[in-house]
Design an enzyme around this catalytic site. Sequence first.
Site, PDB file in Angstrom:
ATOM      1  N   HIS A  67       0.844  -1.205   0.000  1.00 14.19           N
ATOM      2  CA  HIS A  67       0.000   0.000   0.000  1.00 14.19           C
ATOM      3  C   HIS A  67       0.879   1.255   0.000  1.00 14.19           C
ATOM      4  O   HIS A  67       0.730   2.146  -0.838  1.00 14.19           O
ATOM      5  CB  HIS A  67      -0.907  -0.049   1.233  1.00 14.19           C
ATOM      6  CG  HIS A  67      -1.749   1.171   1.448  1.00 14.19           C
ATOM      7  ND1 HIS A  67      -3.114   1.165   1.346  1.00 14.19           N
ATOM      8  CD2 HIS A  67      -1.421   2.441   1.784  1.00 14.19           C
ATOM      9  CE1 HIS A  67      -3.588   2.357   1.584  1.00 14.19           C
ATOM     10  NE2 HIS A  67      -2.573   3.171   1.862  1.00 14.19           N
ATOM     11  N   GLU A  68       1.831   1.292   0.935  1.00 14.50           N
ATOM     12  CA  GLU A  68       2.693   2.476   1.059  1.00 14.50           C
ATOM     13  C   GLU A  68       3.614   2.630  -0.149  1.00 14.50           C
ATOM     14  O   GLU A  68       3.865   3.738  -0.607  1.00 14.50           O
ATOM     15  CB  GLU A  68       3.523   2.407   2.339  1.00 14.50           C
ATOM     16  CG  GLU A  68       2.718   2.474   3.625  1.00 14.50           C
ATOM     17  CD  GLU A  68       1.807   3.685   3.694  1.00 14.50           C
ATOM     18  OE1 GLU A  68       2.206   4.765   3.199  1.00 14.50           O
ATOM     19  OE2 GLU A  68       0.693   3.561   4.229  1.00 14.50           O
ATOM     20  N   HIS A  71       1.859   4.395  -2.985  1.00 10.28           N
ATOM     21  CA  HIS A  71       1.888   5.858  -2.811  1.00 10.28           C
ATOM     22  C   HIS A  71       3.241   6.390  -3.270  1.00 10.28           C
ATOM     23  O   HIS A  71       3.341   7.366  -4.008  1.00 10.28           O
ATOM     24  CB  HIS A  71       1.766   6.229  -1.326  1.00 10.28           C
ATOM     25  CG  HIS A  71       0.400   6.117  -0.744  1.00 10.28           C
ATOM     26  ND1 HIS A  71      -0.693   6.731  -1.281  1.00 10.28           N
ATOM     27  CD2 HIS A  71      -0.044   5.489   0.372  1.00 10.28           C
ATOM     28  CE1 HIS A  71      -1.757   6.477  -0.533  1.00 10.28           C
ATOM     29  NE2 HIS A  71      -1.389   5.714   0.477  1.00 10.28           N
ATOM     30  N   ASP A 166      -5.683   8.806   3.700  1.00  9.71           N
ATOM     31  CA  ASP A 166      -5.717   8.966   2.235  1.00  9.71           C
ATOM     32  C   ASP A 166      -7.007   9.642   1.788  1.00  9.71           C
ATOM     33  O   ASP A 166      -6.994  10.515   0.918  1.00  9.71           O
ATOM     34  CB  ASP A 166      -5.588   7.606   1.548  1.00  9.71           C
ATOM     35  CG  ASP A 166      -4.258   6.941   1.871  1.00  9.71           C
ATOM     36  OD1 ASP A 166      -3.308   7.674   2.202  1.00  9.71           O
ATOM     37  OD2 ASP A 166      -4.184   5.712   1.795  1.00  9.71           O
TER      38      ASP A 166
HETATM   39 ZN   LIG Z   1      -2.360   5.175   2.262  1.00  9.96          ZN
END
Ligand SMILES: [Zn+2]
Length: 374
Positions: A67-68, A71, A166
């Site tokens: 997930h990170e 980004h 987010d």
């Molecule tokens: Zn996030």
Amino acid sequence: MRQDIKLFKVIGIQISIDYSWFIIFALVAWSLAQGYFPYFRPGLTVGSYWFMGFLSSLLLFASVVVHELCHSYVAKRMGVDIKEITLFIFGGVAQLSREPDRAEEELKIAIAGPAASIALAVFFFLLTKAVATLHPTSIFIDIFRYTFIINIVLAVFNLIPGFPLDGGRILRAIWWWKTADLERATQVASNAGKAFSTFLIFLGILQILRLNIIGGVWAILIGMFLRQAAESSYQQLVVKRILWGIKVRDIMTRDPVAVDSTMPLERVVEEYFFHHPYVSYPVLEGGKVIGLLTLQDIRRVPKEEWGRLTAGEVVERLDEDLFLHPDDRVSEALEKMINLGRGRLVVVEGERLTGIVTRRDIMKLLEVRRIVGG
Ligand SMILES: [Zn+2]
């Protein structure tokens, strides 16, 4: 300084974990091995449950990293450098080297994480189905199903429209896009974050009253964490806003009095510390800055040694990344000081010493701008 452990590097980004992560890891593994898996898949050995709990925790950890990383990957493509990703108690934080310059960039960076979680959820859903067809009794069905659910939870939680989650970033980006007012957009998003955190805390209290103590405590903790994060990120923005466009060269003390590295401490004390009002002096070795000599450095040396030891031998040698450039932004200089726990930084152009900036200089500037405006 934060306490974290460096794990490994992916696409040039350092992945670190905060110590709090071990607590979460153990808690998740324990609650899965003791509660979740025995409930949904009765009749297995204790060892199997612990294996399932451990593996599922690892997959949760990997899901947060992916997930990170998504980004970060998008941010990098937008030209926002990411140095480090730290996993802490409630997930992860990608440390952007600066805030995005445009609403569109922020929107894309913010969406990337939840999009990755949804993609992972789909992947683990299909994997669960595939394993269930091939090996209907496999324990991996339960492990993958849990990973599918947890990725849905990650996506949904992160999409809550409160800054700094987010969803809050997405809300801020859209507002910013529509109004071109970043400060107002941040205020709206962080207010939404605070409202949501109040709701969570309220929910937590309600749960405790209904004797769901653990669930209640979790909700309150997350609520308090979000509240604090929403407040501090807004304040940070205000500071950045005030310092916007100001360069290090605009506020640095130019051509600071410097000491040659070969000078004995005795002379440094007499000719510099007694004669000038400064508390630290850059030390030059062949015209190059090697460090900042402070009173504390001298105090550490017994007085009898002052005639024998030189400034160059006593000063703490600084890495190049501890220097500033005259064109650096003051907001970056302040961040650097806070991250490094240093009150003053040397400004260097090429290899030439050009100035010095202290935290007090920046604080004074903030104070003046706040009162006078501009
Ligand atoms: Zn996030």
